[in-house]
Design a protein around this motif. Structure first.
Motif, PDB file in Angstrom:
ATOM      1  N   SER A  14       0.834  -1.204   0.000  1.00  0.00           N
ATOM      2  CA  SER A  14       0.000   0.000   0.000  1.00  0.00           C
ATOM      3  C   SER A  14       0.864   1.249   0.000  1.00  0.00           C
ATOM      4  O   SER A  14       0.475   2.272  -0.561  1.00  0.00           O
ATOM      5  CB  SER A  14      -0.979  -0.009   1.182  1.00  0.00           C
ATOM      6  OG  SER A  14      -0.265  -0.102   2.387  1.00  0.00           O
ATOM      7  N   ARG A  17       1.901   1.648  -3.475  1.00  0.00           N
ATOM      8  CA  ARG A  17       0.778   2.106  -4.287  1.00  0.00           C
ATOM      9  C   ARG A  17       0.556   3.611  -4.098  1.00  0.00           C
ATOM     10  O   ARG A  17       0.333   4.333  -5.071  1.00  0.00           O
ATOM     11  CB  ARG A  17      -0.475   1.314  -3.886  1.00  0.00           C
ATOM     12  CG  ARG A  17      -1.617   1.547  -4.833  1.00  0.00           C
ATOM     13  CD  ARG A  17      -2.920   1.086  -4.227  1.00  0.00           C
ATOM     14  NE  ARG A  17      -4.013   1.476  -5.105  1.00  0.00           N
ATOM     15  CZ  ARG A  17      -4.573   0.640  -5.980  1.00  0.00           C
ATOM     16  NH1 ARG A  17      -4.165  -0.619  -6.053  1.00  0.00           N
ATOM     17  NH2 ARG A  17      -5.540   1.064  -6.770  1.00  0.00           N
ATOM     18  N   ALA A  18       0.606   4.066  -2.821  1.00  0.00           N
ATOM     19  CA  ALA A  18       0.402   5.483  -2.535  1.00  0.00           C
ATOM     20  C   ALA A  18       1.485   6.317  -3.207  1.00  0.00           C
ATOM     21  O   ALA A  18       1.212   7.372  -3.780  1.00  0.00           O
ATOM     22  CB  ALA A  18       0.422   5.726  -1.027  1.00  0.00           C
ATOM     23  N   PHE A  20       3.212   5.454  -5.830  1.00  0.00           N
ATOM     24  CA  PHE A  20       2.975   5.410  -7.269  1.00  0.00           C
ATOM     25  C   PHE A  20       1.919   6.437  -7.681  1.00  0.00           C
ATOM     26  O   PHE A  20       2.101   7.189  -8.631  1.00  0.00           O
ATOM     27  CB  PHE A  20       2.525   3.997  -7.673  1.00  0.00           C
ATOM     28  CG  PHE A  20       2.036   3.910  -9.085  1.00  0.00           C
ATOM     29  CD1 PHE A  20       2.935   3.762 -10.143  1.00  0.00           C
ATOM     30  CD2 PHE A  20       0.680   3.991  -9.376  1.00  0.00           C
ATOM     31  CE1 PHE A  20       2.481   3.701 -11.449  1.00  0.00           C
ATOM     32  CE2 PHE A  20       0.221   3.941 -10.680  1.00  0.00           C
ATOM     33  CZ  PHE A  20       1.121   3.793 -11.715  1.00  0.00           C
ATOM     34  N   GLU A  21       0.809   6.476  -6.883  1.00  0.00           N
ATOM     35  CA  GLU A  21      -0.286   7.403  -7.227  1.00  0.00           C
ATOM     36  C   GLU A  21       0.174   8.858  -7.138  1.00  0.00           C
ATOM     37  O   GLU A  21      -0.184   9.680  -7.985  1.00  0.00           O
ATOM     38  CB  GLU A  21      -1.494   7.181  -6.296  1.00  0.00           C
ATOM     39  CG  GLU A  21      -2.185   5.827  -6.473  1.00  0.00           C
ATOM     40  CD  GLU A  21      -2.859   5.662  -7.849  1.00  0.00           C
ATOM     41  OE1 GLU A  21      -3.000   6.660  -8.565  1.00  0.00           O
ATOM     42  OE2 GLU A  21      -3.213   4.520  -8.194  1.00  0.00           O
ATOM     43  N   ALA A  22       0.969   9.156  -6.089  1.00  0.00           N
ATOM     44  CA  ALA A  22       1.452  10.522  -5.912  1.00  0.00           C
ATOM     45  C   ALA A  22       2.358  10.926  -7.062  1.00  0.00           C
ATOM     46  O   ALA A  22       2.256  12.031  -7.611  1.00  0.00           O
ATOM     47  CB  ALA A  22       2.186  10.658  -4.585  1.00  0.00           C
ATOM     48  N   LYS A  24       2.420   9.560 -10.020  1.00  0.00           N
ATOM     49  CA  LYS A  24       1.632   9.611 -11.255  1.00  0.00           C
ATOM     50  C   LYS A  24       0.902  10.954 -11.358  1.00  0.00           C
ATOM     51  O   LYS A  24       0.847  11.580 -12.427  1.00  0.00           O
ATOM     52  CB  LYS A  24       0.613   8.464 -11.262  1.00  0.00           C
ATOM     53  CG  LYS A  24      -0.267   8.457 -12.488  1.00  0.00           C
ATOM     54  CD  LYS A  24      -1.312   7.370 -12.391  1.00  0.00           C
ATOM     55  CE  LYS A  24      -2.374   7.543 -13.468  1.00  0.00           C
ATOM     56  NZ  LYS A  24      -3.450   6.549 -13.327  1.00  0.00           N
ATOM     57  N   PHE A  25       0.368  11.405 -10.215  1.00  0.00           N
ATOM     58  CA  PHE A  25      -0.351  12.677 -10.190  1.00  0.00           C
ATOM     59  C   PHE A  25       0.585  13.830 -10.572  1.00  0.00           C
ATOM     60  O   PHE A  25       0.263  14.677 -11.404  1.00  0.00           O
ATOM     61  CB  PHE A  25      -0.945  12.919  -8.798  1.00  0.00           C
ATOM     62  CG  PHE A  25      -1.647  14.240  -8.675  1.00  0.00           C
ATOM     63  CD1 PHE A  25      -2.922  14.426  -9.211  1.00  0.00           C
ATOM     64  CD2 PHE A  25      -1.036  15.308  -8.026  1.00  0.00           C
ATOM     65  CE1 PHE A  25      -3.560  15.653  -9.106  1.00  0.00           C
ATOM     66  CE2 PHE A  25      -1.673  16.533  -7.920  1.00  0.00           C
ATOM     67  CZ  PHE A  25      -2.934  16.712  -8.453  1.00  0.00           C
ATOM     68  N   THR A  28       1.506  13.546 -14.341  1.00  0.00           N
ATOM     69  CA  THR A  28       0.440  13.920 -15.281  1.00  0.00           C
ATOM     70  C   THR A  28       0.133  15.414 -15.196  1.00  0.00           C
ATOM     71  O   THR A  28      -0.152  16.048 -16.208  1.00  0.00           O
ATOM     72  CB  THR A  28      -0.850  13.122 -15.020  1.00  0.00           C
ATOM     73  OG1 THR A  28      -1.225  13.258 -13.650  1.00  0.00           O
ATOM     74  CG2 THR A  28      -0.652  11.647 -15.325  1.00  0.00           C
TER      75      THR A  28
END
Ligand code: ZN
Length: 149
Positions: A14, A17-18, A20-22, A24-25, A28
């Protein structure tokens, strides 16, 4: 694999994952703003190109039916703009004008009846019961309270 290992693995996943999301944000968001900036620059250059083409066409240095059509459209829009700008200037210059005071309704124009003029009233009169002297306008005797007419 033990329970502890499983929990550690889940937590690690997790966290990954967090992260990765940060990332990615961030990525992008940065790319989106770069895309927007490139689009803005392209629009700016196209605008410049159009300006040049318009000038060359008006100077008779290029011949193109399509460009002539676009140039005519630009001329018409500019004419409309001049008219609209004048309209705007006039609207901005407008000032509030107080409306004229409305005429009073007829019922208020009738003079108020204040009774007979003072000349027809005696200056003083006397009470018929007690003989008290009072102003001619009195309706009751101030001494005994009798109505006087
Ligand atoms: Zn009296």
């Amino acid at each position: 694999m033990g329970l502890f290992d499983q929990i550690s693995r889940t937590i690690a996943q997790s966290v990954d994952r967090a992260r990765f999301e940060a990332e990615k944000f961030q990525k992008t968001t940065r790319l989106q703003s770069e895309v927007n900036e490139l689009r803005r620059q392209i629009d700016s250059k196209l605008n410049e190109l159009g300006q040049r083409a318009y000038e060359l066409l008006r100077a008779g240095q290029i011949q193109s039916a399509t460009l002539a059509e676009l140039s005519t459209a630009v001329d018409q829009l500019r004419s409309a703009l001049v008219v609209k700008e004048e309209e705007l200037k006039q609207a901005q210059a407008e000032v509030y004008v107080e409306p004229p005071a409305p005429a009073p309704p007829p019922s208020q124009s009738v003079p108020i009846d204040y009774g007979p003029p003072p000349s027809s009233t005696p200056a003083v009169k006397h009470c018929g019961v007690c003989g008290f002297q009072m102003p001619g306008t009195a309706m009751f005797c101030p001494n005994c309270g009798t109505r006087v007419t």
